[in-house]
Motif scaffolding. Sequence first.
Motif, short mmCIF file in Angstrom:
data_model
loop_
_atom_site.label_atom_id
_atom_site.label_comp_id
_atom_site.label_asym_id
_atom_site.label_seq_id
_atom_site.Cartn_x
_atom_site.Cartn_y
_atom_site.Cartn_z
N GLN A 81 -44.49 -23.24 18.82
CA GLN A 81 -43.54 -22.85 17.79
C GLN A 81 -43.63 -21.34 17.57
O GLN A 81 -44.59 -20.70 18.00
N HIS A 82 -42.66 -20.80 16.88
CA HIS A 82 -42.67 -19.38 16.51
C HIS A 82 -43.16 -19.28 15.07
O HIS A 82 -42.56 -19.88 14.18
N LEU A 83 -44.24 -18.54 14.84
CA LEU A 83 -44.69 -18.29 13.47
C LEU A 83 -44.02 -17.03 12.98
O LEU A 83 -44.13 -15.97 13.61
N ALA A 84 -43.33 -17.16 11.87
CA ALA A 84 -42.66 -16.00 11.27
C ALA A 84 -43.31 -15.65 9.95
O ALA A 84 -43.65 -16.54 9.16
N LEU A 85 -43.48 -14.36 9.74
CA LEU A 85 -43.88 -13.83 8.45
C LEU A 85 -42.63 -13.18 7.87
O LEU A 85 -42.03 -12.30 8.49
N MET A 86 -42.23 -13.65 6.71
CA MET A 86 -41.06 -13.11 6.03
C MET A 86 -41.54 -12.42 4.77
O MET A 86 -42.30 -13.01 4.00
N LEU A 87 -41.13 -11.18 4.57
CA LEU A 87 -41.46 -10.45 3.36
C LEU A 87 -40.18 -10.19 2.57
O LEU A 87 -39.13 -9.90 3.15
N PHE A 88 -40.30 -10.28 1.25
CA PHE A 88 -39.17 -10.06 0.35
C PHE A 88 -39.61 -9.13 -0.77
O PHE A 88 -40.67 -9.29 -1.33
N ASP A 89 -38.76 -8.16 -1.06
CA ASP A 89 -38.99 -7.22 -2.15
C ASP A 89 -37.74 -7.26 -3.02
O ASP A 89 -36.64 -6.90 -2.57
N ILE A 90 -37.87 -7.73 -4.26
CA ILE A 90 -36.71 -7.86 -5.15
C ILE A 90 -36.12 -6.47 -5.39
O ILE A 90 -36.82 -5.55 -5.79
N ALA A 91 -34.84 -6.35 -5.14
CA ALA A 91 -34.15 -5.07 -5.31
C ALA A 91 -33.74 -4.89 -6.78
O ALA A 91 -33.39 -5.85 -7.45
N GLY A 92 -33.82 -3.66 -7.24
CA GLY A 92 -33.31 -3.33 -8.56
C GLY A 92 -34.18 -3.73 -9.73
O GLY A 92 -33.70 -3.73 -10.87
N MET A 93 -35.44 -4.04 -9.51
CA MET A 93 -36.28 -4.46 -10.63
C MET A 93 -36.47 -3.34 -11.64
O MET A 93 -36.54 -3.59 -12.84
N LYS A 94 -36.53 -2.10 -11.19
CA LYS A 94 -36.69 -0.98 -12.13
C LYS A 94 -35.48 -0.94 -13.07
O LYS A 94 -35.64 -0.81 -14.29
N ASP A 95 -34.28 -1.07 -12.52
CA ASP A 95 -33.07 -1.06 -13.35
C ASP A 95 -33.02 -2.28 -14.27
O ASP A 95 -32.65 -2.16 -15.44
N ASN A 96 -33.39 -3.45 -13.73
CA ASN A 96 -33.39 -4.66 -14.56
C ASN A 96 -34.40 -4.54 -15.69
O ASN A 96 -34.13 -4.95 -16.82
N ASN A 97 -35.58 -4.00 -15.41
CA ASN A 97 -36.59 -3.83 -16.46
C ASN A 97 -36.11 -2.84 -17.51
O ASN A 97 -36.37 -3.02 -18.71
#
Length: 196
Positions: free
Chosen positions: A71-87
Amino acid sequence: MRRLQQNVEAPPKPPTVERDLISQKLAEFRRQLGDRRAQVDLTDPLTKGYNRAAFDFALHSYLDIDDTTNQHLALMLFDIAGMKDNNSRLGVDGGDPLVAAFAGALALTFLRADDFVARYSGDKFAVLVFMAQPADGQVLLARLTDRLDALAREHPLGVRLGCHSCVVIREPAESAENLLRRARAVLVTAKRNRKG
């Protein structure tokens, strides 16, 4: 509407489905994770999902499993966009529900027993997933985009959650450190390309 910044790297690997072997090895991993949970807190207090310590343990276990499958092992990374503006707009406490909602969207997207989702840090998340084909990562990213769009429609202030993302397929015998380093570099490039 924000869309996911998608970057995929995939070395060739024969696409042989070995779900039973993966399931057996992951059952052992989950047992070990349960043992470790008794010793160390592996739960993120905000999202109630796995935290960075759990991810670090899982990454090494998933690499061991990957060494024995096609199988193919994938590492997926996610960084929420706009958190500074939302905060800024909602207040720091107002940003916490957005992080929790994003974690929920990930949990609803990565449903298989062998998918591993963890809050990596702050507004960053990591997912480990086995795929028959590297292109399967794009299908999962599209599902996540749909979930995030639905969240925007449901949010009382119409806050849209987007994210920078990457999918990096492990190369044969690649170390955890190198896989993580490559994924971080691809994510930084995705963020830079989106801003510029």
